[in-house]
Design a protein around this motif. Structure first.
Motif, PDB file in Angstrom:
ATOM      1  N   GLY A   1      -8.681   5.693   0.131  1.00 33.92           N
ATOM      2  CA  GLY A   1      -8.234   4.782  -0.916  1.00 33.92           C
ATOM      3  C   GLY A   1      -9.070   3.521  -0.953  1.00 33.92           C
ATOM      4  O   GLY A   1      -9.440   3.037  -2.028  1.00 33.92           O
ATOM      5  N   ALA A   2      -9.381   2.984   0.220  1.00 31.75           N
ATOM      6  CA  ALA A   2     -10.204   1.777   0.281  1.00 31.75           C
ATOM      7  C   ALA A   2     -11.607   2.057  -0.251  1.00 31.75           C
ATOM      8  O   ALA A   2     -12.173   1.250  -1.000  1.00 31.75           O
ATOM      9  CB  ALA A   2     -10.271   1.257   1.711  1.00 31.75           C
ATOM     10  N   THR A   3     -12.168   3.190   0.102  1.00 27.76           N
ATOM     11  CA  THR A   3     -13.498   3.554  -0.388  1.00 27.76           C
ATOM     12  C   THR A   3     -13.473   3.754  -1.903  1.00 27.76           C
ATOM     13  O   THR A   3     -14.378   3.302  -2.609  1.00 27.76           O
ATOM     14  CB  THR A   3     -13.995   4.833   0.307  1.00 27.76           C
ATOM     15  N   ALA A   4     -12.438   4.407  -2.403  1.00 33.69           N
ATOM     16  CA  ALA A   4     -12.320   4.619  -3.854  1.00 33.69           C
ATOM     17  C   ALA A   4     -12.212   3.290  -4.588  1.00 33.69           C
ATOM     18  O   ALA A   4     -12.802   3.110  -5.656  1.00 33.69           O
ATOM     19  CB  ALA A   4     -11.105   5.494  -4.159  1.00 33.69           C
ATOM     20  N   ALA A   5     -11.471   2.346  -4.018  1.00 34.02           N
ATOM     21  CA  ALA A   5     -11.342   1.026  -4.644  1.00 34.02           C
ATOM     22  C   ALA A   5     -12.690   0.309  -4.677  1.00 34.02           C
ATOM     23  O   ALA A   5     -13.038  -0.335  -5.678  1.00 34.02           O
ATOM     24  CB  ALA A   5     -10.310   0.190  -3.901  1.00 34.02           C
TER      25      ALA A   5
ATOM     26  N   GLY B   1     -21.831  -5.115 -16.696  1.00 31.99           N
ATOM     27  CA  GLY B   1     -23.221  -5.555 -16.835  1.00 31.99           C
ATOM     28  C   GLY B   1     -23.935  -4.790 -17.943  1.00 31.99           C
ATOM     29  O   GLY B   1     -24.668  -5.366 -18.746  1.00 31.99           O
ATOM     30  N   ALA B   2     -23.705  -3.478 -17.999  1.00 33.56           N
ATOM     31  CA  ALA B   2     -24.337  -2.660 -19.045  1.00 33.56           C
ATOM     32  C   ALA B   2     -23.810  -3.044 -20.423  1.00 33.56           C
ATOM     33  O   ALA B   2     -24.577  -3.108 -21.392  1.00 33.56           O
ATOM     34  CB  ALA B   2     -24.089  -1.177 -18.774  1.00 33.56           C
ATOM     35  N   ALA B   3     -22.508  -3.311 -20.519  1.00 29.91           N
ATOM     36  CA  ALA B   3     -21.930  -3.714 -21.813  1.00 29.91           C
ATOM     37  C   ALA B   3     -22.509  -5.043 -22.259  1.00 29.91           C
ATOM     38  O   ALA B   3     -22.820  -5.239 -23.441  1.00 29.91           O
ATOM     39  CB  ALA B   3     -20.411  -3.798 -21.707  1.00 29.91           C
TER      40      ALA B   3
ATOM     41  N   LYS C   1     -17.121  -0.768 -12.127  1.00 29.63           N
ATOM     42  CA  LYS C   1     -16.662  -1.711 -13.149  1.00 29.63           C
ATOM     43  C   LYS C   1     -17.700  -2.810 -13.359  1.00 29.63           C
ATOM     44  O   LYS C   1     -18.017  -3.176 -14.497  1.00 29.63           O
ATOM     45  CB  LYS C   1     -15.323  -2.323 -12.741  1.00 29.63           C
ATOM     46  N   GLU C   2     -18.234  -3.342 -12.270  1.00 28.69           N
ATOM     47  CA  GLU C   2     -19.264  -4.381 -12.380  1.00 28.69           C
ATOM     48  C   GLU C   2     -20.490  -3.856 -13.116  1.00 28.69           C
ATOM     49  O   GLU C   2     -21.049  -4.542 -13.975  1.00 28.69           O
ATOM     50  CB  GLU C   2     -19.661  -4.885 -10.997  1.00 28.69           C
ATOM     51  N   GLN C   3     -20.904  -2.648 -12.795  1.00 27.58           N
ATOM     52  CA  GLN C   3     -22.066  -2.061 -13.468  1.00 27.58           C
ATOM     53  C   GLN C   3     -21.788  -1.831 -14.944  1.00 27.58           C
ATOM     54  O   GLN C   3     -22.646  -2.079 -15.794  1.00 27.58           O
ATOM     55  CB  GLN C   3     -22.472  -0.755 -12.792  1.00 27.58           C
TER      56      GLN C   3
END
Length: 111
Positions: free
Chosen positions: A73-77, A89-91, A84-86
């Motif tokens: 779960g921690a890795t998935a988060a 940034g792309a948007a 989300k950051e990428q």
């Protein structure tokens, strides 16, 4: 001395007025053993390289599965946050490109 995630550790006290510390291995930081990240029963976590005053007991399958799920779960988060950051940034980059193109088109009509 080696342990795996979910195993229990008991660090025996060298003093009669200090009780033993017990906890659970939550991460194996070495390639095949120490150091370990230990979550003690009081909730405190630390990195430990056990000495001769420590013993391990095999953890239950339920505890091991729970810790594995917690780590997944921690890795998935973390992955979701990075994605989300990428995406943001792309948007932002796409919006700037569209804005620049719109400015170019508007300048051509102003001629």
């Amino acid at each position: 001395m080696s342990a795996s995630v979910g195993d229990r550790i008991r660090m025996h006290s060298n003093h009669t007025d200090v009780s033993d510390r017990t906890g659970t291995v939550v991460a194996v930081l070495g390639e095949d053993g120490p150091p370990y990240r230990i979550r003690f029963d009081d909730g405190h976590e630390t990195i430990v390289t056990p000495g001769p005053d420590a013993t391990f007991e095999s953890g239950s399958v339920t505890d091991k599965l729970g810790l594995a799920a917690e780590q997944a779960g921690a890795t998935a988060a973390e992955v979701a946050g990075a994605a989300k950051e990428q995406a943001e940034g792309a948007a932002g980059t796409a919006a700037r490109v569209v804005s620049d193109l719109a400015d170019d088109v508007a300048k051509r009509f102003d001629r």
